[in-house]
Design a protein around this motif. Structure first.
Motif, mmCIF file in Angstrom:
data_model
loop_
_atom_site.group_PDB
_atom_site.id
_atom_site.type_symbol
_atom_site.label_atom_id
_atom_site.label_comp_id
_atom_site.label_asym_id
_atom_site.label_seq_id
_atom_site.Cartn_x
_atom_site.Cartn_y
_atom_site.Cartn_z
ATOM 1 N N UNK A 155 0.835 -1.201 0.000
ATOM 2 C CA UNK A 155 0.000 0.000 0.000
ATOM 3 C C UNK A 155 0.876 1.260 0.000
ATOM 4 N N UNK A 156 1.952 1.237 0.776
ATOM 5 C CA UNK A 156 2.843 2.402 0.838
ATOM 6 C C UNK A 156 3.511 2.659 -0.510
ATOM 7 N N UNK A 157 3.814 1.607 -1.254
ATOM 8 C CA UNK A 157 4.400 1.778 -2.592
ATOM 9 C C UNK A 157 3.415 2.466 -3.528
ATOM 10 N N UNK A 158 2.150 2.084 -3.443
ATOM 11 C CA UNK A 158 1.129 2.733 -4.277
ATOM 12 C C UNK A 158 0.987 4.200 -3.912
ATOM 13 N N UNK A 159 1.003 4.484 -2.631
ATOM 14 C CA UNK A 159 0.903 5.878 -2.187
ATOM 15 C C UNK A 159 2.100 6.670 -2.690
ATOM 16 N N UNK A 160 3.283 6.112 -2.587
ATOM 17 C CA UNK A 160 4.493 6.786 -3.062
ATOM 18 C C UNK A 160 4.451 6.971 -4.576
ATOM 19 N N UNK A 161 3.971 5.964 -5.290
ATOM 20 C CA UNK A 161 3.887 6.059 -6.753
ATOM 21 C C UNK A 161 2.912 7.144 -7.196
ATOM 22 N N UNK A 162 1.942 7.466 -6.341
ATOM 23 C CA UNK A 162 0.978 8.520 -6.681
ATOM 24 C C UNK A 162 1.577 9.908 -6.464
ATOM 25 N N UNK A 163 2.868 9.926 -6.173
ATOM 26 C CA UNK A 163 3.597 11.171 -5.938
ATOM 27 C C UNK A 163 3.019 11.950 -4.764
ATOM 28 N N UNK A 164 2.606 11.195 -3.735
ATOM 29 C CA UNK A 164 2.095 11.828 -2.527
ATOM 30 C C UNK A 164 3.198 12.695 -1.927
ATOM 31 N N UNK A 165 2.845 13.911 -1.620
ATOM 32 C CA UNK A 165 3.843 14.842 -1.087
ATOM 33 C C UNK A 165 3.315 15.482 0.183
ATOM 34 N N UNK A 166 4.235 15.899 1.057
ATOM 35 C CA UNK A 166 3.799 16.630 2.237
ATOM 36 C C UNK A 166 3.136 17.949 1.813
ATOM 37 N N UNK A 167 2.123 18.318 2.552
ATOM 38 C CA UNK A 167 1.426 19.570 2.285
ATOM 39 C C UNK A 167 1.993 20.614 3.240
ATOM 40 N N UNK A 168 2.395 21.764 2.688
ATOM 41 C CA UNK A 168 2.939 22.842 3.523
ATOM 42 C C UNK A 168 1.802 23.520 4.275
ATOM 43 N N UNK A 169 2.051 23.777 5.532
ATOM 44 C CA UNK A 169 1.100 24.537 6.330
ATOM 45 C C UNK A 169 1.621 25.974 6.385
ATOM 46 N N UNK A 170 0.769 26.950 6.690
ATOM 47 C CA UNK A 170 1.217 28.351 6.706
ATOM 48 C C UNK A 170 2.450 28.575 7.584
ATOM 49 N N UNK A 171 2.611 27.855 8.676
ATOM 50 C CA UNK A 171 3.778 28.032 9.546
ATOM 51 C C UNK A 171 5.067 27.572 8.859
#
Length: 174
Positions: A155-171
């Motif tokens: 499952x983690x490989x599929x998530x990584x393949x979807x180019x999942x990226x951290x979302x920046x918060x305003x801080x």
């Protein structure tokens, strides 16, 4: 990432007085997705079926976290195998069958690979490295044509393949 280790840390180390909070990687990834801290970007496949590993599912009751991750992948349809959740069929690794000769017409990993292939999904996802190994061994016995074979991924490989990226918060924005 190993449900067997997860089970040991969560359920057996308490006998030695160790009381940590223990999470499987799918539970952490699901939490990060739900909080919007990571976000899948691109479609990877159209259809996925999920195999419940014995030690994550039946032994520890973690069924929804991996499925919720898959459901959050863009444009992915999750199809279930007939034997799923608490009625799931072991891939063979949990019982040590990868090291034994099995009696019967087919090895259990081949039977499970057939069930996955018969869903019509492009990928069989799991959350256990041993299940991945058993499927990778069983799938070629089910479908000789590599171009038509169901692919095996964590499952983690599929998530990584979807180019999942951290979302920046305003801080975090400078």
């Amino acid at each position: 990432a190993c449900p067997h280790c997860f089970n040991t840390f969560k359920n057996e180390y308490v006998d030695f007085g160790i009381t940590w909070e223990i999470y499987h990687h799918t539970e952490i990834l699901e939490k990060l997705l739900n909080e919007g801290k990571i976000q899948p970007k691109t479609s990877v496949v159209d259809t996925v079926t999920f195999h419940d590993s014995c030690y994550l599912g039946r032994q520890n009751g973690v069924y929804e976290a991996p499925r919720n991750i898959l459901r959050q992948l863009p444009m992915v349809d999750v199809v279930e195998m007939p034997r799923n959740l608490s009625r799931g069929l072991c891939c063979g690794a949990g019982g040590g069958n990868m090291f034994m000769e099995e009696k019967g017409e087919k090895r259990v990993n081949v039977i499970r690979a057939e069930e996955a292939q018969n869903t019509g999904a492009q990928v069989v996802a799991t959350s256990c490295p041993f299940c991945v190994q058993m499927f990778e061994s069983g799938v070629p016995s089910v479908e000789a044509d590599e171009t038509r074979r169901i692919k095996v991924m964590d499952v983690a490989e599929l998530l990584q393949a979807s180019k999942a990226t951290p979302v920046e918060t305003p801080a975090e924005v400078s």
